[in-house]
Structures are given as structure tokens and as C-alpha cells.
Design a protein around this motif. Structure first.
Motif, short mmCIF file in Angstrom:
data_model
loop_
_atom_site.label_atom_id
_atom_site.label_comp_id
_atom_site.label_asym_id
_atom_site.label_seq_id
_atom_site.Cartn_x
_atom_site.Cartn_y
_atom_site.Cartn_z
N MET A 35 13.59 11.10 -11.59
CA MET A 35 12.64 11.23 -10.49
C MET A 35 11.45 10.28 -10.73
SD MET A 35 9.94 13.80 -10.01
CE MET A 35 10.25 14.47 -11.59
N ASP A 36 10.22 10.68 -10.50
CA ASP A 36 9.09 9.76 -10.64
C ASP A 36 8.85 9.34 -12.11
OD1 ASP A 36 8.38 9.59 -7.97
OD2 ASP A 36 6.90 11.18 -8.08
N ALA A 37 9.15 10.23 -13.03
CA ALA A 37 8.84 9.94 -14.44
C ALA A 37 9.59 8.68 -14.90
CB ALA A 37 9.23 11.13 -15.31
N ALA B 5 0.73 1.26 -15.07
CA ALA B 5 -0.06 1.44 -13.84
C ALA B 5 0.43 2.65 -13.06
CB ALA B 5 0.02 0.18 -12.98
N TYR B 6 1.74 2.83 -13.03
CA TYR B 6 2.32 3.98 -12.32
C TYR B 6 1.86 5.29 -12.97
CZ TYR B 6 5.61 6.79 -9.72
OH TYR B 6 6.15 7.73 -8.88
N TYR B 7 1.97 5.33 -14.29
CA TYR B 7 1.54 6.55 -14.99
C TYR B 7 0.05 6.80 -14.73
CZ TYR B 7 0.79 10.23 -18.27
OH TYR B 7 0.45 11.45 -18.79
N SER C 295 13.18 7.17 -10.06
CA SER C 295 13.21 7.04 -8.60
C SER C 295 12.51 5.79 -8.08
CB SER C 295 12.57 8.28 -7.96
OG SER C 295 13.38 9.39 -8.17
N HIS C 296 11.83 5.06 -8.97
CA HIS C 296 11.19 3.79 -8.58
C HIS C 296 11.45 2.76 -9.68
CE1 HIS C 296 8.80 5.67 -5.36
NE2 HIS C 296 8.43 6.59 -6.21
N GLY C 297 11.68 1.53 -9.25
CA GLY C 297 11.71 0.43 -10.22
C GLY C 297 13.03 0.31 -10.94
N ASP D 162 0.86 -1.20 0.00
CA ASP D 162 0.00 0.00 0.00
C ASP D 162 0.89 1.24 0.00
OD1 ASP D 162 -1.65 2.17 0.50
OD2 ASP D 162 -2.77 1.20 2.10
N PHE D 163 0.92 1.91 -1.14
CA PHE D 163 1.70 3.15 -1.27
C PHE D 163 0.69 4.29 -1.33
CE2 PHE D 163 3.65 6.50 -3.75
CZ PHE D 163 4.95 6.55 -3.28
N HIS D 164 0.45 4.94 -0.27
CA HIS D 164 -0.62 5.95 -0.07
C HIS D 164 -1.89 5.63 -0.86
CE1 HIS D 164 0.36 8.08 -3.79
NE2 HIS D 164 1.38 8.76 -3.31
N ALA E 110 5.57 17.40 -12.62
CA ALA E 110 5.76 16.02 -13.06
C ALA E 110 6.60 15.28 -11.99
CB ALA E 110 6.51 15.97 -14.40
N HIS E 111 6.25 15.33 -10.78
CA HIS E 111 4.93 15.12 -10.24
C HIS E 111 4.41 16.25 -9.32
CE1 HIS E 111 3.06 12.38 -6.82
NE2 HIS E 111 2.09 12.89 -7.54
N TRP E 112 5.28 16.87 -8.55
CA TRP E 112 4.92 17.98 -7.67
C TRP E 112 5.48 19.28 -8.25
CZ3 TRP E 112 5.60 16.78 -1.64
CH2 TRP E 112 4.65 15.84 -1.25
N ASN F 30 15.72 16.03 -6.10
CA ASN F 30 14.91 16.26 -7.29
C ASN F 30 13.44 16.45 -6.97
OD1 ASN F 30 16.77 16.14 -9.46
ND2 ASN F 30 16.84 13.91 -9.36
N HIS F 31 13.01 15.95 -5.80
CA HIS F 31 11.58 15.88 -5.52
C HIS F 31 11.41 15.75 -4.01
CE1 HIS F 31 7.42 14.85 -5.80
NE2 HIS F 31 7.51 13.58 -6.14
N ALA F 32 10.53 16.58 -3.44
CA ALA F 32 10.39 16.65 -1.98
C ALA F 32 9.41 15.65 -1.40
CB ALA F 32 9.97 18.06 -1.58
N GLU F 33 8.75 14.83 -2.23
CA GLU F 33 7.76 13.90 -1.67
C GLU F 33 8.48 12.93 -0.72
OE1 GLU F 33 5.02 12.12 -4.47
OE2 GLU F 33 3.69 11.52 -2.82
N PRO F 34 7.80 12.54 0.38
CA PRO F 34 8.50 11.80 1.43
C PRO F 34 9.07 10.44 1.02
CG PRO F 34 6.55 12.83 2.34
CD PRO F 34 6.49 13.05 0.85
N ASP F 35 8.60 9.85 -0.08
CA ASP F 35 9.21 8.57 -0.48
C ASP F 35 10.64 8.78 -0.99
OD1 ASP F 35 7.73 9.87 -2.51
OD2 ASP F 35 7.72 8.09 -3.76
N HIS F 36 11.01 10.03 -1.30
CA HIS F 36 12.37 10.31 -1.77
C HIS F 36 13.14 11.24 -0.83
CE1 HIS F 36 10.88 8.32 -5.23
NE2 HIS F 36 9.94 9.23 -5.39
N ALA F 37 12.42 12.01 -0.05
CA ALA F 37 13.09 12.98 0.82
C ALA F 37 12.85 12.68 2.30
CB ALA F 37 12.59 14.40 0.51
FE1 FEO Z 1 6.07 11.77 -6.28
FE2 FEO Z 1 7.82 8.80 -5.86
O1 FEO Z 1 7.10 10.47 -5.36
#
Ligand code: FEO
Length: 398
Positions: free
Chosen positions: A162-164, A190-192, A221-223, A21-23, A143-145, A76-83
Motif C-alpha cells: 500500500m502507501d508504505a 519526501a513521501y515519508y 501503491s506508488h512508484g 499537485d497531489f492534494h 499506516a496511512h489511514w 488495501n486502502h480506501a483513499e481515493p488515489d487507490h479506490a
Molecule cells: Fe494514502 Fe496513496 O494513499
């Protein structure tokens, strides 16, 4: 354990294989939080990991370079999964300066006490020389925040994106060409669909910026990291950001005593017999994540709910709320559902389809308590109409 991308460039992130479960996003295959180390006369860490994984990241870094030799931490991105692990990481890297945009600094300051951190603010066109290598920064807002950006390493052609181009794909393999490519592409789609779809225009702009660069490897940043099949993921993003649809009919349904499900089966059978790829998804058995992925590139969608308490079933409400937020490209659509003594199910669905500006091809299909043979025939015919519309819409997009 670190993994080398090329001479002096390493993956130093963390694999979260058990995450489901990712948010709210159901991650059937787990995920990874990718961070990268670029080692030259100076050393830069690019992104960090989710809180709780700092130990893994720092152990990976320490296998390559002493922690007091890390000079820069690029965010690159402040969302908590990376920061989320930045406080622990900055405390463990005594000589590191955080590198980010002013927008990113402002966002990070809302999450963390940054008073002890050295920070360098970079703007459009700025670069960071490390020695023989240089980091270039590409602003990719939304793309994304709002603070999102890419970092590019031109000497090696590596785009830290980053997320892209990412996927929630938490396997031991780090590269696309060591992975099951169909599974990776399915997770990328699915991610997109579930993360970036509402940001299609900014993501297309980010892609256009990336296409001007001599990219040989995309490190999201994922996968997995894209180095063998860049053509596949770039073609995917081209189609997804353009809202391209294929000759596919998705039938979503909920049911109380089986009547709406029988209607869904006949709608799906009618669409399949008419030649469309057809996906039937009972919404209490399929995840929101899978539903969004299937709807994203479908040309036509049938949505059915029985009436309960004068409205739609709760899980169908959740599905429609999710889809409304994601704003997929408009579909040919029809609402359907069974009712007893009061209507409201199919009508509630129809209201949402209209609000999404989908192309409603027929009046809602309704049956009272139990579908008759004539009702089922009407469902089958409507399925065939949806298939015909799907073929037209898919053909128009070619
Ligand atoms: Fe928008 Fe993987 O965080």
C-alpha cells in the motif's frame, strides 16, 4: 502495459507522469497508482487506481485475463488515489467480489454506493486461497489511514504494501534496480516526510509485521517496486520511523527587502563553516514538500521571517503549519527576522517553535530594517552554535 513481477503476478496500474499537485504535495516527478494482478486458479486484483485511470487499469488486466475471470478485488486502502475507480472497476468485473476489512468497507461506503457489489469481509489472520497461491492479510491501521492493510503473497514473497515504502515517482521504470536509486530514495524520503511522518509509530508497527514475513519483493501503491535494494528502503524506514537526525542544519527564511535573507545567509555560512551539512531554503522558492523532506532528518533548524502586519509572512505561516502537522522529531532551533517599527516576525516564529517543543538554543535574532556588521557576526556565530548542536544530536542518535 502490464509488467510481470514474477510468474503469475503482474503490475497493472497507471502512470501519472504529469501530475504536479497531489492534494497539495508537489510531485516534481509525477506519480503512479500501482495495482497488481495475481493469477492462479482464481484471479485477484490488488488495489485499483485513481478515478480517471480505470480504463488504463482494465486494459492492462484484459491483456492478462478476460475481465469476467477476475474473482477478487482486494482493497488495501480506501483513499481515493487507490479506490477512486472502484465503481467503474466493479462494474467492469461482473464476477468479482470485493475483499476488505469491515473498517475499510465502512470507509468505502462513505464514498460510494456499494449496494451492487459483492463484498467479503476479512479479519486479522484471514487468508484467501487462490489455488497454489494464497493471499495473507496484515492489518496496518494508520499506516496511512485507519483501514490500511498489507497483503502478502507467501509463495512468491511479494508484499503489497500500500502507501508504505512508496514514492511519488512517475517514470516508465517499474523496478528499483532499473531506476536512479538516489532519486528513488530521495522521493521515498519526501513521501515519508509529507505523508507518513505523523504516523511514525503505526508505520513502525507495520514494518515490524513485515519483517516477520519472508519478503523478497515489496510492491507499494506508488512508484517503483523494491526487488534489488530492499535493504536501502528498509534502512530508510528504520531511520525515519525512529526520528533519526543527521548532522544537518536547515535554514528557512522569507524576506521583504532582503534583511532577513542576509541574516539567513550568514546563519547558513556559520553552520557550514562549522562543519554541518547546510541547506538554505527561501520558503517562497522551495516547495512545502521539499522543505518537509529536508527538515525531517535535520538535527537543527533556523527559521526566519520579517515582521509584516505585526506577525510572520504568509508563506512562512504555511510552512510552519505544515511542519506542526507533520510533527517531525524535535530540532535544535532558533528564530530570527528583521523588523521595522513594530516587532512580531521572529516572535511569531518563536511561538510556533516552542509549541512544537523544539529545543530553542538562543533568544530570537532580530535586526531593525537592515543588519549591521555586528548583527551579521551574531548570525554567523549562531549558525556555528546550531552546527555544534546538530553534531551533538546526530552523534547521540548513533
Ligand atoms: Fe494514502 Fe496513496 O494513499
Amino acid at each position: 502495459m502490464p509488467v510481470s513481477l514474477c510468474d503469475g503476478v503482474y503490475w497493472v496500474g497507471a502512470v501519472d507522469a504529469g501530475l504536479r499537485d497531489f492534494h497539495g504535495y508537489e510531485t516534481d516527478r509525477g506519480t503512479t497508482y500501482n495495482a497488481y494482478l495475481v493469477r492462479d486458479r482464481e484471479t485477484a486484483l490488488i488495489d485499483t487506481v485513481k478515478k480517471g485511470f480505470a480504463g488504463t487499469l482494465l486494459a492492462n488486466v484484459a491483456e492478462i485475463v478476460p475481465l469476467d475471470k477476475v474473482d477478487w478485488v482486494v482493497c488495501n486502502h480506501a483513499e481515493p488515489d487507490h479506490a477512486g475507480s472502484l465503481p467503474e472497476v466493479m462494474a467492469a468485473l461482473p464476477n468479482a467480489t470485493l475483499v476488505c476489512t469491515e473498517k475499510c468497507r465502512q470507509t468505502l461506503a462513505l464514498f460510494f454506493d456499494m449496494t451492487a457489489w459483492k463484498v467479503r469481509i476479512i479479519g486479522p489472520g484471514d487468508t484467501l486461497p487462490l489455488g497454489d497461491r494464497t493471499l495473507e492479510f496484515v492489518q496496518t491501521p494508520l499506516a496511512h489511514w485507519p483501514e490500511s492493510m498489507f497483503t502478502f503473497l507467501p509463495q512468491d514473497g511479494v508484499l503489497f504494501s500500500m502507501d508504505a515504502f512508496g514514492q511519488h515517482y512517475g517514470t516508465p521504470e517499474r523496478f528499483d534496480n532499473a531506476s536512479d536509486l538516489d532519486a528513488v530514495m530521495d522521493e521515498a524520503a519526501a513521501y515519508y516526510a509529507n505523508i507518513l511522518l505523523p504516523f511514525g509509530t503505526p508505520t513502525a508497527k507495520a514494518m515490524a509485521a513485515a519483517e516477520k514475513l519472508p519478503v523478497r519483493m515489496i510492491a507499494p501503491s506508488h512508484g517503483v517496486i523494491w526487488r534489488g535494494h530492499l535493504d536501502r528502503i528498509l534502512a530508510g524506514y528504520k531511520a525515519w520511523t525512529a526520528g533519526a537526525v543527521c548532522n544537518k542544519v536547515v535554514v528557512l527564511c522569507d524576506t521583504m527587502w532582503g534583511a532577513t535573507e542576509r541574516m539567513a545567509e550568514e546563519l547558513a555560512a556559520g553552520a557550514a563553516d562549522a562543519g554541518a551539512e547546510t541547506v538554505l531554503l527561501p520558503v517562497r522558492k522551495a516547495s512545502l514538500t521539499r522543505i518537509a523532506r529536508e527538515v525531517m532528518d535535520a538535527a537543527a533548524v533556523a527559521v526566519g521571517s520579517p515582521t509584516v502586519n505585526g506577525g510572520i509572512m504568509p508563506q512562512m505561516g504555511a510552512v510552519l503549519t505544515h511542519l506542526q502537522g507533520l510533527k517531525p522529531a524535535p530540532k535544535a532551533a532558533v528564530a530570527f527576522g528583521a523588523y521595522g517599527w513594530a516587532k512580531g516576525g521572529a516572535e511569531g516564529v518563536q511561538t510556533v517553535l516552542e509549541a512544537m517543543r523544539w529545543e530553542i538554543i538562543a533568544e530570537p535574532l532580530r535586526v531593525q530594517y537592515r543588519p549591521t556588521e555586528d548583527d551579521l557576526r551574531r548570525c554567523r556565530e549562531t549558525g556555528a552554535q546550531l552546527a555544534q548542536k546538530a553534531a551533538e544530536k546526530a552523534g547521540a542518535g548513533k
